[in-house]
Design a protein around this motif. Structure first.
Motif, PDB file in Angstrom:
ATOM      1  N   ILE A 144       1.056  -1.423   0.717  1.00  0.00           N
ATOM      2  CA  ILE A 144       0.138   0.051  -0.092  1.00  0.00           C
ATOM      3  C   ILE A 144       0.501   1.118   0.535  1.00  0.00           C
ATOM      4  O   ILE A 144       1.814   1.519   0.265  1.00  0.00           O
ATOM      5  N   LEU A 145       0.152   2.397  -0.498  1.00  0.00           N
ATOM      6  CA  LEU A 145       1.038   4.174  -0.274  1.00  0.00           C
ATOM      7  C   LEU A 145       0.032   4.779   0.157  1.00  0.00           C
ATOM      8  O   LEU A 145      -0.372   5.760  -1.425  1.00  0.00           O
ATOM      9  N   ASP A 146      -0.699   4.828   1.029  1.00  0.00           N
ATOM     10  CA  ASP A 146      -1.340   5.831   1.645  1.00  0.00           C
ATOM     11  C   ASP A 146      -0.227   6.794   1.996  1.00  0.00           C
ATOM     12  O   ASP A 146       0.661   7.153   1.536  1.00  0.00           O
ATOM     13  N   GLY A 147      -0.917   8.258   2.044  1.00  0.00           N
ATOM     14  CA  GLY A 147      -0.436   9.461   2.184  1.00  0.00           C
ATOM     15  C   GLY A 147       0.745   9.458   3.768  1.00  0.00           C
ATOM     16  O   GLY A 147       1.702   9.256   3.853  1.00  0.00           O
ATOM     17  N   ASN A 148       0.517   8.056   4.131  1.00  0.00           N
ATOM     18  CA  ASN A 148       1.034   7.893   5.776  1.00  0.00           C
ATOM     19  C   ASN A 148       2.321   7.704   5.643  1.00  0.00           C
ATOM     20  O   ASN A 148       3.705   7.651   5.812  1.00  0.00           O
ATOM     21  N   LEU A 195       2.014   4.285  12.190  1.00  0.00           N
ATOM     22  CA  LEU A 195       2.623   4.932  12.303  1.00  0.00           C
ATOM     23  C   LEU A 195       3.257   6.161  12.092  1.00  0.00           C
ATOM     24  O   LEU A 195       3.273   7.429  11.879  1.00  0.00           O
ATOM     25  N   GLY A 196       2.607   6.504  10.462  1.00  0.00           N
ATOM     26  CA  GLY A 196       2.544   7.455   9.837  1.00  0.00           C
ATOM     27  C   GLY A 196       1.152   7.991  10.504  1.00  0.00           C
ATOM     28  O   GLY A 196       1.225   9.637  10.927  1.00  0.00           O
ATOM     29  N   ALA A 197       0.591   8.361  10.900  1.00  0.00           N
ATOM     30  CA  ALA A 197      -0.567   8.884  11.855  1.00  0.00           C
ATOM     31  C   ALA A 197      -0.478   9.075  13.164  1.00  0.00           C
ATOM     32  O   ALA A 197      -1.033  10.266  13.521  1.00  0.00           O
ATOM     33  N   THR A 198       0.267   8.110  14.024  1.00  0.00           N
ATOM     34  CA  THR A 198       0.812   8.625  15.565  1.00  0.00           C
ATOM     35  C   THR A 198       1.506   9.185  15.612  1.00  0.00           C
ATOM     36  O   THR A 198       2.091   9.789  16.809  1.00  0.00           O
ATOM     37  N   VAL A 199       3.329   8.674  14.998  1.00  0.00           N
ATOM     38  CA  VAL A 199       4.362   8.811  15.442  1.00  0.00           C
ATOM     39  C   VAL A 199       4.942   9.228  14.423  1.00  0.00           C
ATOM     40  O   VAL A 199       5.849  10.591  14.771  1.00  0.00           O
TER      41      VAL A 199
END
Length: 357
Positions: A144-148, A195-199
């Motif tokens: 996958i490759l979303d924004g996060n 990881l992208g959303a919270t860290v």
């Protein structure tokens, strides 16, 4: 060293570290995870495009309560789908979701296809959304490759350039494919999103909490927020429109917008040219204007332009026979909250309700 030529042992260790972090700190109680069916994952992924989790959760719960499966969604009128979407914005997502559900009903027996290419062929499903459905909802390996995920990979490997450029996107996709494991793929993909959303957040990333901190090139630079490169700035043009709040007694005139384009398929307020007086517009459709009040300008931002809305409240009388077409209706002012309308129109209608006994 070629960023894709990462030794297999390093790839394996990174996966282990990411999954260990996920087991302890990842998000395990999102509503679309219980159960994580292909349909529930699909709806959540579409809603989460351009929208935060906290905003999506109540919309998701209401949407699934009304449309528990693809066939229920496909059989519903588009207006009802848009009404449950109202407030989430980017309404093409809802229209594509509805169209895709109809294809799933008519061509795939009511179930999302298990083939990645078939998933990508559905309206509104791109490569990353297909990968999320395939892995999170169907238990198969897919990157996958979303924004996060873009942000995590761009910082981890200090990938230069704006991810919206095709060459940069290809590079990030290659990295995503390199690291995505065959085992526990769903957990790994969820971990990368978490990881992208919270860290590894856009601003003030919490690097000491990241399982990749020791190998992250952006952190080593001392300026992790420098990656990924921002989208090149372009001035957004400013457009103008006049919206007419035509009130007759306790009713207001609504008009359905064309099925495609801005706010496609939503109910709205009639619009008039800026060089034509509101009174002339009302008279042209057979209404007599009793009073006119110009409300404060309302600015609404779209992705590619900004829109200045100039609302005019006109109390009218008369039969208005010319407005009674299939795309117009007189609606009780106090029931307009149930209609599928765009956010700025909803604000104007709310203001009208507050001032109407």
């Amino acid at each position: 060293m070629d960023q894709l030529a990462v030794p297999a042992a390093d790839v394996a260790q990174a996966r282990t570290d990411i999954l260990a972090w996920f087991d302890r700190h990842g998000r395990h109680d999102l509503p679309w995870q219980h159960p994580a069916t292909p349909y529930r994952v699909w709806v959540s992924e579409v809603m989460l495009q351009q929208t935060q989790v906290a905003t999506v959760v109540p919309y998701f719960l209401r949407f699934l309560a009304r449309f528990p499966d693809p066939v229920a969604l496909a059989d519903a009128p588009q207006e009802e789908v848009l009404a449950l979407w109202a407030g989430l914005g980017y309404y093409a997502r809802a229209r594509n979701l509805h169209r895709a559900a109809q294809e799933i009903r008519d061509r795939h027996g009511g179930e999302l296809p298990a083939d990645l290419a078939a998933l990508e062929a559905l309206p509104g499903i791109g490569r990353s959304t297909a990968g999320a459905i395939h892995s999170l909802g169907q238990g198969r390996r897919a990157a996958i490759l979303d924004g996060n995920v873009k942000r995590v990979l761009a910082r981890w490997h200090a990938v230069e350039g704006w991810p919206g450029r095709s060459a940069v996107a290809r590079h990030l996709w290659a990295l995503s494919e390199r690291y995505t494991p065959a085992q526990r793929c769903a957990d790994y993909n969820q971990a990368m999103m978490d990881l992208g959303a919270t860290v590894c957040t856009r601003r003030a990333p919490r690097c000491p909490q990241c399982p990749l901190q020791a190998r992250c090139r952006a952190r080593a630079s001392g300026q992790p927020e420098s990656w990924p490169s921002p989208k090149p700035k372009r001035d957004r043009p400013l457009r103008q429109t006049r919206m007419l709040i035509l009130q007759q007694g306790n009713q207001v005139l609504l008009q359905k917008r064309p099925p495609t384009g801005i706010w496609g398929g939503l109910w709205s307020l009639p619009e008039a040219d800026m060089d034509k007086t509101p009174e002339r517009h009302a008279e042209a459709i057979g209404l007599k204007v009793d009073t006119t009040a110009h409300w404060p300008r309302l600015r609404h931002a779209f992705t590619h332009f900004e829109l200045d809305i100039h609302p005019v409240h006109l109390k009218v009388s008369g039969a208005g026979q010319q407005v009674m077409e299939s795309d117009t209706l007189w609606e009780s002012i106090h029931e307009t909250g149930t209609r599928a309308v765009a956010a700025p129109v909803a604000r104007l209608l709310q203001q009208l309700r507050e001032h109407t006994p």
